[in-house]
Design a protein around this motif. Structure first.
Motif, PDB file in Angstrom:
ATOM      1  N   PHE A   1     -32.075   5.020 -87.201  1.00  0.00           N
ATOM      2  CA  PHE A   1     -30.861   5.264 -88.005  1.00  0.00           C
ATOM      3  C   PHE A   1     -30.967   6.461 -88.937  1.00  0.00           C
ATOM      4  N   TYR A   2     -32.084   7.197 -88.855  1.00  0.00           N
ATOM      5  CA  TYR A   2     -32.238   8.292 -89.827  1.00  0.00           C
ATOM      6  C   TYR A   2     -31.356   9.490 -89.496  1.00  0.00           C
ATOM      7  N   ARG A   3     -30.585   9.932 -90.473  1.00  0.00           N
ATOM      8  CA  ARG A   3     -29.767  11.131 -90.334  1.00  0.00           C
ATOM      9  C   ARG A   3     -29.962  11.968 -91.584  1.00  0.00           C
ATOM     10  N   ILE A   4     -30.051  13.271 -91.381  1.00  0.00           N
ATOM     11  CA  ILE A   4     -30.175  14.128 -92.556  1.00  0.00           C
ATOM     12  C   ILE A   4     -28.776  14.298 -93.124  1.00  0.00           C
ATOM     13  N   GLU A   5     -28.689  14.004 -94.405  1.00  0.00           N
ATOM     14  CA  GLU A   5     -27.353  14.116 -94.968  1.00  0.00           C
ATOM     15  C   GLU A   5     -27.287  15.254 -95.960  1.00  0.00           C
TER      16      GLU A   5
ATOM     17  N   ARG B   1     -35.645  24.968 -78.261  1.00  0.00           N
ATOM     18  CA  ARG B   1     -35.674  25.702 -79.530  1.00  0.00           C
ATOM     19  C   ARG B   1     -34.256  26.134 -79.895  1.00  0.00           C
ATOM     20  N   ASP B   2     -33.925  26.014 -81.162  1.00  0.00           N
ATOM     21  CA  ASP B   2     -32.581  26.459 -81.562  1.00  0.00           C
ATOM     22  C   ASP B   2     -32.647  27.308 -82.823  1.00  0.00           C
ATOM     23  N   THR B   3     -31.538  27.985 -83.111  1.00  0.00           N
ATOM     24  CA  THR B   3     -31.466  28.790 -84.330  1.00  0.00           C
ATOM     25  C   THR B   3     -30.487  28.120 -85.298  1.00  0.00           C
TER      26      THR B   3
ATOM     27  N   SER C   1     -20.988  14.510 -85.974  1.00  0.00           N
ATOM     28  CA  SER C   1     -21.056  13.073 -85.709  1.00  0.00           C
ATOM     29  C   SER C   1     -22.383  12.710 -85.048  1.00  0.00           C
ATOM     30  N   GLY C   2     -22.809  11.495 -85.242  1.00  0.00           N
ATOM     31  CA  GLY C   2     -24.083  11.048 -84.666  1.00  0.00           C
ATOM     32  C   GLY C   2     -24.430   9.678 -85.201  1.00  0.00           C
ATOM     33  N   THR C   3     -25.424   9.038 -84.580  1.00  0.00           N
ATOM     34  CA  THR C   3     -25.769   7.666 -84.967  1.00  0.00           C
ATOM     35  C   THR C   3     -27.132   7.571 -85.657  1.00  0.00           C
ATOM     36  N   GLY C   4     -27.961   8.598 -85.508  1.00  0.00           N
ATOM     37  CA  GLY C   4     -29.319   8.526 -86.060  1.00  0.00           C
ATOM     38  C   GLY C   4     -30.227   7.694 -85.168  1.00  0.00           C
ATOM     39  N   LEU C   5     -29.777   7.442 -83.942  1.00  0.00           N
ATOM     40  CA  LEU C   5     -30.592   6.620 -83.029  1.00  0.00           C
ATOM     41  C   LEU C   5     -31.256   7.456 -81.944  1.00  0.00           C
ATOM     42  N   GLY C   6     -30.637   8.622 -81.639  1.00  0.00           N
ATOM     43  CA  GLY C   6     -31.081   9.421 -80.488  1.00  0.00           C
ATOM     44  C   GLY C   6     -32.565   9.749 -80.497  1.00  0.00           C
ATOM     45  N   LEU C   7     -33.072  10.257 -81.623  1.00  0.00           N
ATOM     46  CA  LEU C   7     -34.480  10.673 -81.641  1.00  0.00           C
ATOM     47  C   LEU C   7     -35.423   9.464 -81.650  1.00  0.00           C
ATOM     48  N   TRP C   8     -34.965   8.369 -82.246  1.00  0.00           N
ATOM     49  CA  TRP C   8     -35.793   7.158 -82.251  1.00  0.00           C
ATOM     50  C   TRP C   8     -35.970   6.677 -80.810  1.00  0.00           C
TER      51      TRP C   8
ATOM     52  N   LYS D   1     -39.413  11.911 -91.467  1.00  0.00           N
ATOM     53  CA  LYS D   1     -38.617  10.696 -91.240  1.00  0.00           C
ATOM     54  C   LYS D   1     -37.765  10.795 -89.975  1.00  0.00           C
ATOM     55  N   LEU D   2     -37.821  11.957 -89.350  1.00  0.00           N
ATOM     56  CA  LEU D   2     -36.869  12.291 -88.285  1.00  0.00           C
ATOM     57  C   LEU D   2     -36.786  11.274 -87.135  1.00  0.00           C
ATOM     58  N   PHE D   3     -37.954  10.717 -86.775  1.00  0.00           N
ATOM     59  CA  PHE D   3     -37.948   9.833 -85.604  1.00  0.00           C
ATOM     60  C   PHE D   3     -37.736   8.363 -86.001  1.00  0.00           C
TER      61      PHE D   3
ATOM     62  N   SER E   1     -28.572  18.271 -76.646  1.00  0.00           N
ATOM     63  CA  SER E   1     -27.326  17.904 -77.318  1.00  0.00           C
ATOM     64  C   SER E   1     -27.460  18.095 -78.826  1.00  0.00           C
ATOM     65  N   ASN E   2     -28.616  17.650 -79.416  1.00  0.00           N
ATOM     66  CA  ASN E   2     -28.843  17.855 -80.846  1.00  0.00           C
ATOM     67  C   ASN E   2     -28.886  19.335 -81.188  1.00  0.00           C
ATOM     68  N   ALA E   3     -29.608  20.107 -80.352  1.00  0.00           N
ATOM     69  CA  ALA E   3     -29.752  21.539 -80.635  1.00  0.00           C
ATOM     70  C   ALA E   3     -28.378  22.201 -80.679  1.00  0.00           C
ATOM     71  N   VAL E   4     -27.511  21.838 -79.725  1.00  0.00           N
ATOM     72  CA  VAL E   4     -26.172  22.436 -79.694  1.00  0.00           C
ATOM     73  C   VAL E   4     -25.353  21.931 -80.890  1.00  0.00           C
ATOM     74  N   LYS E   5     -25.521  20.609 -81.188  1.00  0.00           N
ATOM     75  CA  LYS E   5     -24.755  20.009 -82.277  1.00  0.00           C
ATOM     76  C   LYS E   5     -25.096  20.639 -83.627  1.00  0.00           C
ATOM     77  N   TYR E   6     -26.408  20.851 -83.849  1.00  0.00           N
ATOM     78  CA  TYR E   6     -26.836  21.297 -85.170  1.00  0.00           C
ATOM     79  C   TYR E   6     -27.091  22.807 -85.248  1.00  0.00           C
ATOM     80  N   THR E   7     -26.506  23.566 -84.301  1.00  0.00           N
ATOM     81  CA  THR E   7     -26.622  25.027 -84.364  1.00  0.00           C
ATOM     82  C   THR E   7     -25.212  25.617 -84.459  1.00  0.00           C
TER      83      THR E   7
HETATM   84  P1  ADP Z   1     -27.864  11.859 -84.366  1.00  0.00           P
HETATM   85  O1  ADP Z   1     -27.062  10.979 -83.501  1.00  0.00           O
HETATM   86  O2  ADP Z   1     -27.516  11.758 -85.809  1.00  0.00           O
HETATM   87  O3  ADP Z   1     -27.917  13.260 -83.883  1.00  0.00           O
HETATM   88  P2  ADP Z   1     -30.691  11.775 -83.810  1.00  0.00           P
HETATM   89  O4  ADP Z   1     -31.628  10.631 -83.906  1.00  0.00           O
HETATM   90  O5  ADP Z   1     -30.588  12.457 -82.517  1.00  0.00           O
HETATM   91  O6  ADP Z   1     -29.312  11.235 -84.309  1.00  0.00           O
HETATM   92  O7  ADP Z   1     -31.106  12.807 -84.910  1.00  0.00           O
HETATM   93  C1  ADP Z   1     -31.411  12.366 -86.199  1.00  0.00           C
HETATM   94  C2  ADP Z   1     -31.103  13.437 -87.227  1.00  0.00           C
HETATM   95  O8  ADP Z   1     -32.009  14.524 -87.069  1.00  0.00           O
HETATM   96  C3  ADP Z   1     -29.756  14.067 -87.067  1.00  0.00           C
HETATM   97  O9  ADP Z   1     -28.787  13.328 -87.751  1.00  0.00           O
HETATM   98  C4  ADP Z   1     -29.950  15.434 -87.662  1.00  0.00           C
HETATM   99  O10 ADP Z   1     -29.772  15.368 -89.050  1.00  0.00           O
HETATM  100  C5  ADP Z   1     -31.410  15.749 -87.379  1.00  0.00           C
HETATM  101  N1  ADP Z   1     -31.592  16.617 -86.212  1.00  0.00           N
HETATM  102  C6  ADP Z   1     -31.840  16.266 -84.938  1.00  0.00           C
HETATM  103  N2  ADP Z   1     -31.968  17.353 -84.144  1.00  0.00           N
HETATM  104  C7  ADP Z   1     -31.799  18.418 -84.938  1.00  0.00           C
HETATM  105  C8  ADP Z   1     -31.804  19.829 -84.705  1.00  0.00           C
HETATM  106  N3  ADP Z   1     -32.041  20.350 -83.500  1.00  0.00           N
HETATM  107  N4  ADP Z   1     -31.580  20.641 -85.763  1.00  0.00           N
HETATM  108  C9  ADP Z   1     -31.345  20.134 -86.989  1.00  0.00           C
HETATM  109  N5  ADP Z   1     -31.327  18.810 -87.276  1.00  0.00           N
HETATM  110  C10 ADP Z   1     -31.529  17.962 -86.249  1.00  0.00           C
END
Ligand code: ADP
Length: 457
Positions: free
Chosen positions: A402-406, A384-386, A414-421, A397-399, A357-363
């Motif tokens: 609440f961390y989200r790259i801004e 893997r994504d492009t 949209s996202g919560t920053g909780l998924g990867l944690w 800080k990714l995991f 879902s993240n890969a599709v969201k952020y590609t």
């Molecule tokens: P979110 O709900 O914001 O997607 P996640 O915990 O899943 O929360 O991811 C945290 C942050 O990591 C995202 O907000 C995004 O900035 C970055 N991220 C996660 N997966 C990817 C990805 N495949 N490519 C680029 N950035 C990503």
């Protein structure tokens, strides 16, 4: 629990405590450095003081003997006058313990000719101190020798008495003890150590106080960060709740008004479904976080063919990716398809869903590739994504919760920053490991590794 494992537990708790409070190490180190420097300085001072004391005593005695041997030949026969003189010299110089005149006794031996405070008259010295011979050979100088008697340092000084032809007729020998000054030095060092100990206690106390203040400051900073994160989470969550709700309400209104075209009705229903799923995802994430925090996230372990899970997730996202103009690939070689893992199937699916879902969201363009291979007794699942990728600082800080790259690229997503944690927690609870490799602007690759259960494979 056995005594040994209890001790082991205490030890590892201690190590963890020290790791969490690195300032204690610094305190201990400073303490050790202070003590060692003090010991070194004290030792240096003691040896300087001892040497100075030795010089002082011996130079003084040497000059006294130098003066004494000038007039000694004239009174050597007159034992009374000689005794008077050596007694008065001894009285005036309290560091001199004994003053003895030795006469040669043949065969290199010496006998006591006259004594004040030393061995009795007539005593023969067989074990001749080295200074006797030195003084006899070099008649122009006094010689001093350091020795120890009853654990106390003292010095023997010898000076030859010669007749008018320069022949040695006798030896003037003094003994000077430095026990008193040595005792003084030792007492001073001991007193300094007591003072050092007290100073050290005070320093330690201040350090610990300081360490606690640092602890509080760190805690306070952390608390502020958490507060900030919670604030941004609340505003983000309310936005995440609001937007799918408005979509749902909007389409429900349309439907209530009656939509004649069947195709259009189907499309509205599909959009309602998508938004309802987004809402469900958000609620599920929040519930998972609270379960994790209370330690109540359940796992029901079973034998799971991970390829089947990957396929299900691939099918779930196929259309979504296509709608976005992305290519979604599932690339697993036949030889790597049948591997079975022992874990919670639902949780594994949740992990893969999150990564895909993240890969599709952020590609924005290109492809997302799901793959699996068997490597060194492990299964390696990668997504893997492009996409937009991330910097190494962001990866660190990714995991975090609440961390989200801004940045500009992820702003509208949209996202919560909780998924990867949550994902990381789940993977680790199932004995796995998760990692990421990424290049900003080029794409990312998330890898999850699980050990293969040997019995089954
Ligand atoms: P979110 O709900 O914001 O997607 P996640 O915990 O899943 O929360 O991811 C945290 C942050 O990591 C995202 O907000 C995004 O900035 C970055 N991220 C996660 N997966 C990817 C990805 N495949 N490519 C680029 N950035 C990503």
């Amino acid at each position: 629990m056995s005594k040994r494992s209890k001790l082991g537990g205490l030890f590892s708790n201690g190590i963890t405590f020290l790791k969490e409070h690195p300032q204690l190490w610094t305190t201990a180190l400073v303490g050790v450095v202070i003590v060692l420097s003090f010991i070194f300085i004290a030792w240096r001072f003691a040896s300087i003081a001892e040497n100075a004391q030795k010089e002082l005593v011996n130079v003084r005695v040497g000059s006294i003997l130098d003066a004494f041997v000038l007039f000694a030949p004239d009174i050597i026969e007159d034992k009374n006058t000689l005794h008077e003189r050596i007694s008065s010299i001894k009285k005036q110089n309290p560091t001199i313990d004994s003053f003895v005149i030795y006469a040669e006794h043949g065969n290199g031996n010496w006998r006591v000719y006259l004594s004040d405070g030393g061995p009795l008259g007539g005593t023969v010295v067989t074990d001749v101190p080295i200074v006797f011979n030195l003084a006899k050979t070099d008649t122009g100088n006094a010689y001093t020798f350091e020795t120890v008697k009853n654990n106390e340092r003292y010095f023997i000084t010898a000076r030859a008495i010669t007749d008018s032809f320069g022949k040695v007729t006798a030896l003037a020998v003094t003994e000077q003890g430095v026990a008193e000054s040595d005792k003084d030095i030792a007492n001073n060092i001991r007193a300094s150590f007591y003072i050092l100990f007290v100073v050290l206690l005070v320093i330690m106390f201040l350090f610990f106080r300081h360490a606690r203040i640092v602890d509080f400051a760190t805690l306070y900073k952390k608390q502020l960060e958490i507060d900030e994160m919670k604030d941004s989470f609340i505003s983000m969550a309310s936005h995440e709740l609001k937007s799918p709700l408005s979509v749902i309400r909007g389409y429900v209104e349309f439907l209530k008004d009656g939509v004649k075209d069947n195709m259009q009705r189907q499309e509205f229903l599909r959009r309602i479904d998508v938004s309802a799923n987004e809402l469900k995802q958000l609620v599920d994430d929040i519930l998972d976080v609270s379960r994790i925090e209370m330690g109540r996230l359940k796992f029901s372990v079973d034998y799971v063919k991970s390829y089947d899970v990957l396929k299900e997730v691939y099918e779930m996202f196929e259309n979504k990716a296509k709608d976005k103009g992305l290519v979604l690939l599932l690339a697993v070689e036949d030889a790597h398809k049948d591997v079975t893992l022992r874990l919670d199937r639902g949780r594994l699916k949740q992990v893969v869903i999150n990564l895909v879902s993240n890969a599709v969201k952020y590609t924005m363009k290109g492809e997302v590739k799901i793959s699996q291979k068997v490597l060194n007794g492990n299964v390696e699942i990668s997504v893997r994504d492009t996409g937009i990728g991330m910097t190494s600082e962001e990866q660190k800080k990714l995991f975090g919760k609440f961390y989200r790259i801004e940045d500009d690229k992820s702003k509208g997503v949209s996202g919560t920053g909780l998924g990867l944690w949550i994902t990381k927690y789940i993977v680790e609870q199932m004995n796995g490991k998760i990692s990421v490799e990424s290049i900003k602007g080029d794409g990312s690759r998330f890898v999850v590794i699980f050990p293969i259960n040997k019995k089954q494979n």
